[in-house]
Scaffold this motif. Structure first.
Motif, short mmCIF file in Angstrom:
data_model
loop_
_atom_site.label_atom_id
_atom_site.label_comp_id
_atom_site.label_asym_id
_atom_site.label_seq_id
_atom_site.Cartn_x
_atom_site.Cartn_y
_atom_site.Cartn_z
N GLY A 27 0.70 -1.50 -0.16
CA GLY A 27 -0.03 -0.05 0.16
C GLY A 27 0.75 1.40 0.40
O GLY A 27 0.02 2.02 0.04
N ARG A 28 1.76 0.81 -0.18
CA ARG A 28 2.76 2.69 0.20
C ARG A 28 3.05 2.80 -1.09
O ARG A 28 2.96 2.22 -2.23
N THR A 29 3.72 4.20 -1.47
CA THR A 29 3.39 4.85 -2.68
C THR A 29 5.02 4.48 -3.69
O THR A 29 5.91 4.49 -2.64
N ILE A 30 5.00 4.08 -4.50
CA ILE A 30 6.28 3.96 -5.16
C ILE A 30 6.26 4.57 -6.38
O ILE A 30 5.51 4.68 -6.94
N GLY A 31 7.26 5.56 -6.70
CA GLY A 31 7.44 5.99 -7.90
C GLY A 31 8.07 5.31 -9.43
O GLY A 31 8.84 4.20 -8.40
N VAL A 32 7.97 5.80 -10.23
CA VAL A 32 8.47 5.15 -11.21
C VAL A 32 8.87 7.27 -12.24
O VAL A 32 8.34 7.18 -13.04
N LEU A 33 10.77 6.76 -12.78
CA LEU A 33 10.80 7.69 -13.66
C LEU A 33 11.16 6.56 -14.75
O LEU A 33 11.76 6.16 -15.24
N VAL A 73 -0.15 9.27 -13.42
CA VAL A 73 1.35 9.83 -14.24
C VAL A 73 1.40 11.36 -14.49
O VAL A 73 0.48 12.65 -14.53
N THR A 74 2.58 11.95 -13.94
CA THR A 74 3.07 13.57 -13.51
C THR A 74 3.80 13.69 -14.35
O THR A 74 4.78 13.11 -14.47
N PHE A 75 4.20 15.36 -14.00
CA PHE A 75 5.66 15.48 -14.32
C PHE A 75 6.90 14.80 -12.97
O PHE A 75 6.00 14.70 -12.17
N GLN A 76 8.50 14.18 -13.64
CA GLN A 76 8.64 13.75 -13.03
C GLN A 76 9.63 14.68 -11.20
O GLN A 76 9.20 13.94 -10.41
N ALA A 77 9.00 15.99 -11.23
CA ALA A 77 9.84 16.79 -10.15
C ALA A 77 8.89 16.38 -9.56
O ALA A 77 8.65 16.41 -8.42
N ASP A 78 6.90 16.77 -9.55
CA ASP A 78 5.89 15.98 -8.45
C ASP A 78 6.44 14.90 -8.70
O ASP A 78 5.95 14.49 -6.81
N ALA A 79 6.38 13.50 -9.13
CA ALA A 79 6.48 12.43 -9.00
C ALA A 79 6.82 11.92 -7.40
O ALA A 79 7.23 11.21 -7.14
N VAL A 80 8.60 12.59 -8.08
CA VAL A 80 10.02 12.45 -6.53
C VAL A 80 8.99 13.22 -5.75
O VAL A 80 9.78 12.16 -4.39
N LYS A 81 8.82 13.96 -5.87
CA LYS A 81 8.16 14.22 -4.57
C LYS A 81 7.39 13.78 -3.38
O LYS A 81 7.21 13.99 -2.31
N LYS A 82 6.92 13.27 -4.11
CA LYS A 82 5.65 12.31 -3.17
C LYS A 82 6.08 10.18 -2.88
O LYS A 82 5.03 9.75 -2.74
N THR A 83 6.92 10.17 -2.84
CA THR A 83 7.53 8.97 -2.68
C THR A 83 8.84 9.15 -1.78
O THR A 83 9.56 9.37 -2.90
N ASP A 84 9.94 7.87 -1.62
CA ASP A 84 10.79 8.05 -1.39
C ASP A 84 11.75 6.86 -1.96
O ASP A 84 12.58 6.83 -1.77
N VAL A 85 10.54 5.60 -2.53
CA VAL A 85 11.54 4.73 -3.26
C VAL A 85 10.79 5.37 -4.58
O VAL A 85 9.97 4.95 -5.10
N ILE A 86 12.37 4.91 -6.12
CA ILE A 86 11.77 5.16 -6.70
C ILE A 86 13.00 4.42 -7.59
O ILE A 86 13.97 4.30 -7.44
N PHE A 87 11.72 4.11 -8.68
CA PHE A 87 12.24 3.13 -10.13
C PHE A 87 13.22 3.89 -11.02
O PHE A 87 12.29 4.81 -11.34
N VAL A 88 14.58 3.78 -11.38
CA VAL A 88 15.07 5.10 -12.60
C VAL A 88 15.15 3.70 -13.29
O VAL A 88 15.44 3.19 -14.11
N ALA A 106 17.52 14.48 -2.99
CA ALA A 106 18.10 13.68 -1.86
C ALA A 106 17.27 13.42 -0.68
O ALA A 106 16.31 13.19 -0.17
N GLY A 107 18.34 12.04 0.04
CA GLY A 107 17.94 11.42 0.70
C GLY A 107 16.91 9.96 0.16
O GLY A 107 15.84 8.99 0.64
N LYS A 108 16.18 9.99 -2.03
CA LYS A 108 15.67 9.19 -1.68
C LYS A 108 16.53 7.41 -1.35
O LYS A 108 17.84 7.44 -1.95
N ILE A 109 15.62 6.48 -1.70
CA ILE A 109 15.94 5.62 -2.37
C ILE A 109 16.46 5.32 -4.34
O ILE A 109 14.61 5.09 -4.49
#
Length: 488
Positions: A27-33, A73-88, A106-109
Motif C-alpha cells: 500500500g505504500r507509494t512507489i515512484g517510477v521515472l 502520471v505526472t511530471f518527474q519533479a512532482d512524482a519524486v516529491k510524493k515517494t521515497d522509493v523511486i525506480f529509475v 536527496a535522501g531517496k532510494i
C-alpha cells in the motif's frame, strides 16, 4: 487497465498477512521515472500488487494513456516529491537529464533497473554511475534481470529471482520487501561492487552451453567426415559410383547416433574419473583438476545435447523410407529377385536383428527423454534428492547400457565381415563403443564390495594416512593417550 490475470495480485492477502516482514510495504507509494516499455510493465505489476504508483514523465499528458488508470502520471519533479522509493527506468545516457532533480531526490532510494548493450561496456556499472551523479541518494541495483514480459505476465511465467545489491542494508531490505509483495524472490548479491556482474547476466548467451556445444559440433564433424569417407568417397574411388545423394540424410543419420551415444557416455565418464582420483589419493578433500571440475559442471548440458541428437536420429530414421532413392532401390531389388526367380527372400537372422535393434532403441530414447525432462528446473525442484539421484544416476546408467545393446544389435556380426572395413577403416559403431564400454566396465568394478566399501568410506570422510587419536585405560586404571593410522 484490462482484466484477466493482470488484475489479480500474485500473492493473496492471506499469504502477505502471514509474513509480518512484508506487510508494512503493501500500500505504500512507489515512484517510477520513465515511460518506456519496462516502466509501463513495472507500473502495471506494482498496481496489481497493491502499491500506489506515481509515474514521472517529461510529457505526462501524452504518456498517461500508456499506463493503468490506477497509476498517477505526472511530471518527474512532482512524482519524486510524493515517494521515497523511486525506480529509475531510463537508459544510462539519460541519467544526466535527472540532474535538475538532485535537490528533490536527496535522501531517496533509487532503484536502478538499467542494462547495457555490451558486457563491461563502461568502466563502472550503471548503478555506480547513478550513485556518483546523486551522492545524496541511496542507490540499489535490482530488477534488471527481470524482463518486461515477466513483469506483465506475472512471476509465475518467468524467472522469479530478483538480484539486488547496494551498500545500504536498510535500502536493500526495503526493495527486497517490495519484490516479495510483487511475487518475486529477492536474492541479496552483496554490496554495490556486484552491480557490474548483475548487469552482465542478461547479456550472456548460454554461458554454460558453449563447451558442450563445441564438443558436440567437434564430435559431429569427426564422425561425419569418417562416415563420408566410408559411404561416399570409398564407392566413388573403388567402384566409380556416385553416392553424393547420401550426404543430406543417410550420412547425417549415421553420424547423429554416434554423437548421441558418445555424449551420453561423456556424462558419466567424469564421475568415473573423479572416483578413480579419490581412490588413488585416498581422500575426498583433494581438489579435482580444473578440467575435470568444469567437465562435472557441464554434465547436464552434455546430456541434453545427447538427447537432442538421439531425437533427431529417430526422426531421420523414420524418414528413410520416404526418400526417392530408397524407392528406386526397392524396385531395383524386386526386379533382380524376379529375374533370378527368388521366391523366398526371408532372412531370419536379419529379421530378428532389426526387431531387437528397433525395440531397444525405442527404450533407450524413452529413458533419455525421462532424463531430459527431470533435468528441467521446474521438474527437478519437485523431486527430492533420492528421486533425482535415482533417475539421473541409476536410470541414466541403464540408458547407457541399453544404448550399448542398441549399438551391438546394429553391428551384430558385421564387425567380423571384412567387406565392412573400407579403406581398412573399421565400422563407425565400433569406434563409438570404446568410451561407453570403458564407463560400463568401470562402473562394474566400482560395484565390487572391496572397491565400493573403500569408496564409500572415502566419501564419508575417511582419509588415507590420517592418524586418529585414541584413549586406552592403563593397568593402574588411569587413561593414556595414543594414536594410530586410519589405514589400519
Amino acid at each position: 487497465m484490462s482484466g484477466g490475470d493482470m488484475a489479480k495480485p500474485l500473492l493473496g492477502h492471506q499469504s502477505m498477512e502471514g509474513d509480518p516482514s512484508i506487510t508494512p510495504v503493501a500500500g505504500r507509494t512507489i515512484g517510477v521515472l520513465g515511460s518506456g516499455d519496462f516502466a509501463r510493465s513495472l507500473a502495471i505489476r506494482l498496481v496489481c500488487s497493491g502499491f500506489k504508483v506515481v509515474v514521472g514523465s517529461r510529457n505526462p499528458k501524452r504518456k498517461a494513456g500508456l499506463f493503468p488508470s490506477e497509476a498517477e502520471v505526472t511530471f518527474q519533479a512532482d512524482a519524486v516529491k510524493k515517494t521515497d522509493v523511486i525506480f529509475v527506468a531510463v537508459f544510462r545516457e539519460h541519467y544526466s537529464t535527472l540532474c535538475d532533480l538532485a535537490d528533490v531526490l536527496a535522501g531517496k532510494i533509487l532503484v536502478d533497473v538499467s542494462n547495457n548493450t555490451e558486457m563491461n561496456h563502461h568502466k563502472e556499472s550503471n548503478a555506480e554511475y547513478l550513485a556518483s551523479l546523486f551522492p545524496a541518494c541511496t542507490v540499489v541495483k535490482g530488477f534488471n534481470v527481470v524482463s518486461a514480459w515477466t513483469l506483465q505476465s506475472g512471476a509465475r511465467d518467468g524467472n522469479k529471482q530478483v538480484l539486488i545489491c547496494s551498500n545500504n542494508q536498510e535500502a536493500k531490505r526495503t526493495v527486497a520487501e517490495i519484490a516479495q509483495v510483487m511475487g518475486f524472490t529477492p536474492v541479496d548479491m552483496g554490496c554495490m561492487s556486484s552491480a557490474c556482474e548483475i548487469e552482465n547476466i542478461p547479456l550472456r548467451l548460454l554461458p554454460a552451453w558453449k563447451i558442450p556445444i563445441f564438443l558436440a559440433l567437434g564430435l559431429f564433424l569427426c564422425f561425419f567426415t569418417y562416415n563420408l569417407i566410408r559411404q561416399v568417397i570409398h564407392p566413388y574411388i573403388r567402384e566409380q559410383k556416385n553416392k553424393l545423394y547420401k550426404i543430406p540424410i543417410e550420412v547425417v543419420n549415421t553420424t547423429l547416433p554416434c554423437v548421441a551415444y558418445v555424449m551420453l557416455s561423456l556424462v558419466y565418464l567424469p564421475g568415473v574419473l573423479a572416483a578413480c582420483l579419490q581412490l588413488y589419493h585416498g581422500t575426498k578433500y583433494r581438489r579435482f583438476p580444473d578440467w575435470l571440475d568444469q567437465w562435472l559442471r557441464h554434465r547436464k548440458q552434455i546430456g541434453l545435447l545427447s538427447f537432442f541428437c538421439a531425437a533427431l536420429h529417430a526422426v531421420y530414421s523414420l524418414c528413410l523410407p520416404m526418400r526417392r532413392s530408397h524407392r528406386y532401390q526397392l524396385i531395383e531389388t524386386a526386379v533382380k529377385q524376379a529375374m533370378e526367380k527368388k521366391m523366398n527372400i526371408w532372412v531370419e537372422e536379419e529379421v530378428w536383428r532389426m526387431e531387437i535393434y528397433i525395440s531397444v532403441g525405442i527404450i533407450a530414447l524413452g529413458l533419455l527423454s525421462l532424463l531430459a525432462i527431470t533435468s528441467l528446473p521446474s521438474i527437478a525442484n519437485s523431486l527430492n534428492w533420492r528421486e533425482f539421484s535415482f533417475i539421473q544416476s541409476t536410470l541414466g546408467f541403464i540408458a547407457l547400457v541399453i544404448s550399448t545393446l542398441h549399438t551391438l544389435t546394429y553391428g551384430w556380426s558385421r564387425a567380423f565381415d571384412e567387406n565392412q572395413y573400407k579403406f581398412y577403416l573399421p565400422p563407425t559403431y565400433t569406434l563409438t563403443l570404446l568410451v561407453p564400454c570403458t564407463v560400463i566396465l568401470a562402473k562394474v568394478i566400482f560395484n565390487f564390495p572391496c572397491v565400493q566399501q573403500r569408496l564409500l568410506r572415502i566419501r564419508r570422510g575417511w582419509e588415507k594416512g590420517r592418524y586418529v587419536k585414541f584413549v586406552l585405560p592403563s593397568a593402574t586404571g588411569e587413561y593414556s593417550s595414543g594414536e594410530t593410522s586410519s589405514n589400519v
